[in-house]
Design a protein around this motif. Structure first.
Motif, PDB file in Angstrom:
ATOM      1  N   MET A   1      77.523  48.137  45.231  1.00 54.26           N
ATOM      2  CA  MET A   1      76.738  47.993  44.030  1.00 54.26           C
ATOM      3  C   MET A   1      76.665  49.171  43.311  1.00 54.26           C
ATOM      4  O   MET A   1      76.164  50.156  43.981  1.00 54.26           O
ATOM      5  CB  MET A   1      75.543  47.436  44.641  1.00 54.26           C
ATOM      6  N   ALA A   2      77.094  49.250  42.166  1.00 55.88           N
ATOM      7  CA  ALA A   2      76.754  50.532  41.438  1.00 55.88           C
ATOM      8  C   ALA A   2      76.753  50.262  39.892  1.00 55.88           C
ATOM      9  O   ALA A   2      76.775  49.156  39.268  1.00 55.88           O
ATOM     10  CB  ALA A   2      78.399  51.211  41.281  1.00 55.88           C
ATOM     11  N   SER A   3      76.007  51.267  39.181  1.00 58.90           N
ATOM     12  CA  SER A   3      75.619  51.198  37.899  1.00 58.90           C
ATOM     13  C   SER A   3      76.337  52.030  36.945  1.00 58.90           C
ATOM     14  O   SER A   3      76.437  51.874  35.670  1.00 58.90           O
ATOM     15  CB  SER A   3      74.238  51.618  37.652  1.00 58.90           C
ATOM     16  N   GLY A   4      77.121  53.126  37.554  1.00 60.53           N
ATOM     17  CA  GLY A   4      77.665  53.899  36.426  1.00 60.53           C
ATOM     18  C   GLY A   4      79.047  54.472  36.724  1.00 60.53           C
ATOM     19  O   GLY A   4      79.848  53.801  36.652  1.00 60.53           O
ATOM     20  N   ASN A   5      78.998  55.685  37.240  1.00 62.16           N
ATOM     21  CA  ASN A   5      80.179  56.465  37.231  1.00 62.16           C
ATOM     22  C   ASN A   5      81.088  55.960  38.318  1.00 62.16           C
ATOM     23  O   ASN A   5      82.467  55.768  38.125  1.00 62.16           O
ATOM     24  CB  ASN A   5      79.818  57.957  37.510  1.00 62.16           C
ATOM     25  N   GLY A   6      80.734  55.767  39.632  1.00 64.17           N
ATOM     26  CA  GLY A   6      81.589  55.341  40.638  1.00 64.17           C
ATOM     27  C   GLY A   6      82.220  56.367  41.456  1.00 64.17           C
ATOM     28  O   GLY A   6      83.293  55.907  42.198  1.00 64.17           O
ATOM     29  N   SER A   7      81.804  57.612  41.681  1.00 63.76           N
ATOM     30  CA  SER A   7      82.822  58.419  42.270  1.00 63.76           C
ATOM     31  C   SER A   7      82.637  58.171  43.898  1.00 63.76           C
ATOM     32  O   SER A   7      83.391  58.507  44.513  1.00 63.76           O
ATOM     33  CB  SER A   7      82.164  60.012  42.050  1.00 63.76           C
ATOM     34  N   ASN A   8      81.542  57.808  44.243  1.00 63.37           N
ATOM     35  CA  ASN A   8      81.262  57.320  45.702  1.00 63.37           C
ATOM     36  C   ASN A   8      82.109  56.176  46.029  1.00 63.37           C
ATOM     37  O   ASN A   8      82.649  56.210  47.001  1.00 63.37           O
ATOM     38  CB  ASN A   8      79.849  57.143  45.931  1.00 63.37           C
ATOM     39  N   LEU A   9      82.155  55.249  44.967  1.00 63.76           N
ATOM     40  CA  LEU A   9      83.013  54.045  45.376  1.00 63.76           C
ATOM     41  C   LEU A   9      84.595  54.574  45.694  1.00 63.76           C
ATOM     42  O   LEU A   9      85.107  54.355  46.615  1.00 63.76           O
ATOM     43  CB  LEU A   9      83.154  53.039  44.458  1.00 63.76           C
ATOM     44  N   GLU A  10      84.797  55.693  44.848  1.00 62.43           N
ATOM     45  CA  GLU A  10      86.395  56.141  44.861  1.00 62.43           C
ATOM     46  C   GLU A  10      86.405  56.850  46.171  1.00 62.43           C
ATOM     47  O   GLU A  10      87.534  56.777  46.897  1.00 62.43           O
ATOM     48  CB  GLU A  10      86.445  56.998  43.964  1.00 62.43           C
ATOM     49  N   ALA A  11      85.309  57.640  46.749  1.00 64.38           N
ATOM     50  CA  ALA A  11      85.355  58.359  47.936  1.00 64.38           C
ATOM     51  C   ALA A  11      85.430  57.328  49.228  1.00 64.38           C
ATOM     52  O   ALA A  11      86.267  57.539  49.954  1.00 64.38           O
ATOM     53  CB  ALA A  11      84.078  59.267  47.857  1.00 64.38           C
ATOM     54  N   ILE A  12      84.765  56.225  48.922  1.00 65.62           N
ATOM     55  CA  ILE A  12      84.618  55.268  50.215  1.00 65.62           C
ATOM     56  C   ILE A  12      86.214  54.652  50.109  1.00 65.62           C
ATOM     57  O   ILE A  12      86.681  54.666  51.216  1.00 65.62           O
ATOM     58  CB  ILE A  12      83.542  54.361  50.002  1.00 65.62           C
ATOM     59  N   ALA A  13      86.577  54.312  49.257  1.00 65.05           N
ATOM     60  CA  ALA A  13      87.878  53.754  49.000  1.00 65.05           C
ATOM     61  C   ALA A  13      88.980  54.446  49.703  1.00 65.05           C
ATOM     62  O   ALA A  13      90.025  54.140  50.586  1.00 65.05           O
ATOM     63  CB  ALA A  13      88.261  53.082  47.560  1.00 65.05           C
ATOM     64  N   ALA A  14      88.911  55.938  49.463  1.00 72.01           N
ATOM     65  CA  ALA A  14      89.985  56.836  49.886  1.00 72.01           C
ATOM     66  C   ALA A  14      89.780  57.236  51.243  1.00 72.01           C
ATOM     67  O   ALA A  14      90.830  57.114  51.997  1.00 72.01           O
ATOM     68  CB  ALA A  14      89.594  58.228  49.107  1.00 72.01           C
TER      69      ALA A  14
END
Ligand code: GRF
Length: 218
Positions: free
Chosen positions: A29-42
């Motif tokens: 769940m995210a509201s803005g930028n999404g760099s943590n999403l990217e780190a988790i996916a990586a």
């Protein structure tokens, strides 16, 4: 010469990442930028975090996180809070969406809305959040500004289980970074975010490991 400590993560990052009976089924769940999403996916892609991102729920039309998710080939669902009569109604829609995508673990990564018991009780002990401070110091918005204004010498970030009060709940992992005398909000935030990207995948794995070992004891 004295060695300068650039960061401290506790508990330490895994030397060997845990494997589960099946990959953890994550809903981000995210509201803005999404760099943590990217780190988790990586981390998943590297074969570290044993999980899969089933869906990315976001609430702000045009949020950068949606572009990142699309680039990563992840399904996205926009649930715009402005279109719901109450926090409970939004959370009802979130829970239904997460259920539809078969999510077991809810990962709040820059989700800028207060959540209700509807979400927390649907995923007991399985809703995680990351916050850019060493909780319980500096909960709420502008945590990095708060830390700088208080003149602390160590700042950092925390992954914790979500409870009703904002930025409260049992701590899973923390990373500390030094505050430099010439830091601005931007420089300190960047240093903290670097740590967030290492911390969050490891904390998800640790929370799951703890949850599964608890379940085996009962
Ligand atoms: C992070 O700093 C996190 O601690 C806070 O929101 C920010 C989200 O960053 N809760 P991003 O969207 O993952 O880049």
């Amino acid at each position: 010469m004295l060695e300068t400590v650039s960061s401290l993560i506790s508990p330490p990052l895994p030397a060997v990442w845990p494997r589960f009976a099946q990959p953890l089924r994550l809903g981000v769940m995210a509201s803005g930028n999404g760099s943590n999403l990217e780190a988790i996916a990586a981390s998943i892609q590297r074969g570290d975090l044993h999980g899969e991102i089933r869906v990315v729920v976001y609430n702000n039309p045009g949020a950068k996180v949606a572009d990142r998710a699309a680039r990563l080939g992840l399904p996205t669902v926009l649930l715009n809070h402005r279109q719901y009569a109450s926090r409970e109604a939004l959370d009802e829609a979130i829970v239904n969406t997460l259920d539809t995508y078969g999510v077991d673990w809810v990962v709040m990564a820059g989700w800028m809305r207060c959540v209700t018991t509807r979400l927390i009780e649907a995923f007991p002990g399985r809703v995680l959040n990351i916050h850019p401070s060493l909780l319980p110091s500096f909960p709420g918005i502008r945590a990095v500004d708060q830390a700088l204004a208080a003149g602390v010498k160590l700042a950092g970030c925390t992954v914790h289980q979500v409870e009703l009060a904002v930025d409260s709940g049992p701590v899973v992992m923390q990373a500390a970074v030094p505050v430099k005398s010439d830091d601005t909000v931007n420089t300190l935030q960047a240093r903290i975010q670097q740590q967030e990207h290492q911390l969050y995948p490891a904390a998800i794995a640790l929370a799951a490991q703890q949850k599964f070992s608890q379940a085996q004891r009962f």
